[in-house]
Design a protein around this motif. Structure first.
Motif, PDB file in Angstrom:
ATOM      1  N   UNK A  50     -50.196 -23.814  -9.289  1.00 42.22           N
ATOM      2  CA  UNK A  50     -48.970 -24.554  -9.614  1.00 42.22           C
ATOM      3  C   UNK A  50     -47.963 -23.690 -10.370  1.00 42.22           C
ATOM      4  N   UNK A  51     -48.447 -22.838 -11.252  1.00 38.89           N
ATOM      5  CA  UNK A  51     -47.535 -21.969 -12.009  1.00 38.89           C
ATOM      6  C   UNK A  51     -46.874 -20.955 -11.074  1.00 38.89           C
ATOM      7  N   UNK A  52     -47.665 -20.340 -10.202  1.00 39.66           N
ATOM      8  CA  UNK A  52     -47.106 -19.374  -9.249  1.00 39.66           C
ATOM      9  C   UNK A  52     -46.155 -20.093  -8.285  1.00 39.66           C
ATOM     10  N   UNK A  53     -46.566 -21.245  -7.784  1.00 47.89           N
ATOM     11  CA  UNK A  53     -45.711 -22.024  -6.879  1.00 47.89           C
ATOM     12  C   UNK A  53     -44.399 -22.425  -7.534  1.00 47.89           C
ATOM     13  N   UNK A  54     -44.473 -22.828  -8.799  1.00 48.61           N
ATOM     14  CA  UNK A  54     -43.252 -23.202  -9.526  1.00 48.61           C
ATOM     15  C   UNK A  54     -42.320 -22.005  -9.647  1.00 48.61           C
ATOM     16  N   UNK A  55     -42.888 -20.822  -9.854  1.00 49.86           N
ATOM     17  CA  UNK A  55     -42.062 -19.615  -9.934  1.00 49.86           C
ATOM     18  C   UNK A  55     -41.318 -19.351  -8.636  1.00 49.86           C
ATOM     19  N   UNK A  56     -42.024 -19.471  -7.512  1.00 50.80           N
ATOM     20  CA  UNK A  56     -41.374 -19.269  -6.211  1.00 50.80           C
ATOM     21  C   UNK A  56     -40.308 -20.340  -5.945  1.00 50.80           C
ATOM     22  N   UNK A  57     -40.630 -21.585  -6.285  1.00 48.97           N
ATOM     23  CA  UNK A  57     -39.676 -22.667  -6.068  1.00 48.97           C
ATOM     24  C   UNK A  57     -38.432 -22.481  -6.945  1.00 48.97           C
ATOM     25  N   UNK A  58     -38.645 -22.102  -8.201  1.00 45.27           N
ATOM     26  CA  UNK A  58     -37.505 -21.843  -9.092  1.00 45.27           C
ATOM     27  C   UNK A  58     -36.632 -20.718  -8.549  1.00 45.27           C
ATOM     28  N   UNK A  59     -37.264 -19.633  -8.097  1.00 43.65           N
ATOM     29  CA  UNK A  59     -36.498 -18.518  -7.526  1.00 43.65           C
ATOM     30  C   UNK A  59     -35.703 -18.967  -6.305  1.00 43.65           C
ATOM     31  N   UNK A  60     -36.327 -19.763  -5.461  1.00 45.23           N
ATOM     32  CA  UNK A  60     -35.623 -20.276  -4.282  1.00 45.23           C
ATOM     33  C   UNK A  60     -34.397 -21.085  -4.700  1.00 45.23           C
TER      34      UNK A  60
END
Length: 195
Positions: A50-60
């Motif tokens: 979830x932390x890694x996914x949140x990072x990718x989503x935030x960057x997007x």
């Protein structure tokens, strides 16, 4: 509101939200609290995902305004309701911020390793309406993100986050039950898990 304006507004909200979370974590560290329980132990894969996914989503969300080609790459379509998306994003962000602030020194990212790591059970403020107002805010925010850029990437983010947060909530509940016993049980009977 145009799609471009929505993309820039979304990016601004994400940057402000991330800035708040970082500043809040720094403030807690200065007060002698380590808010990052995930970093202090070998945590479960769900939290890390979830932390890694949140990072990718935030960057997007931050990069899609200056680089609209990202929407094509992830299959995002134009928002059917830009104002609704913006309102949902804002409601989610405010709920996250207010919930974190209300938890004060008890706020953590992840489940703490030490049994006495959380000093007090927070039952007031927004926690009197939901046992997990930060996670509720995250889900509302993610729904706003899906409304802002509907597509497979944001849909999967909502679904995976809900499933992952449900797993994390159950782990946190075990921790809180072990830490606070009857006090937590009474709280859990009085206040619902989500809302």
């Amino acid at each position: 509101m145009s799609q471009t304006e929505l993309a820039w507004a979304t990016a601004l909200i994400v940057v402000l939200l991330m800035s708040w979370m970082i500043a809040f974590g720094v403030l807690l560290r200065r007060r002698g609290v380590n808010p990052n329980a995930v970093a202090e132990r070998n945590t479960n894969w769900v939290q890390r995902l979830l932390i890694v996914g949140a990072g990718f989503l935030d960057l997007y969300f931050i990069l899609r305004a200056p680089f609209p080609v990202l929407d094509e790459i992830v299959g995002a379509r134009p928002s059917p309701a830009p104002w609704g998306a913006l309102g949902t994003l804002l409601i989610g962000a405010v709920l996250i911020l207010a919930s974190q602030a209300g938890m004060g020194r008890s706020w953590r990212v992840g489940v703490p390793q030490a049994e006495n790591h959380v000093e007090a059970l927070v039952t007031g403020g927004l926690n009197s309406f939901s046992r997990n107002p930060v996670y509720l805010g995250i889900m509302i925010f993610l729904i706003g993100g899906f409304l802002a850029a509907p597509g497979p990437f944001t849909a999967v983010a909502v679904i995976v986050s809900f499933l992952g947060l449900t797993i994390i909530i159950r782990e946190e509940e075990r921790y809180l039950r072990a830490r606070f016993g009857a006090e937590y049980d009474a709280y859990a009977r009085r206040v619902r898990r989500w809302m």
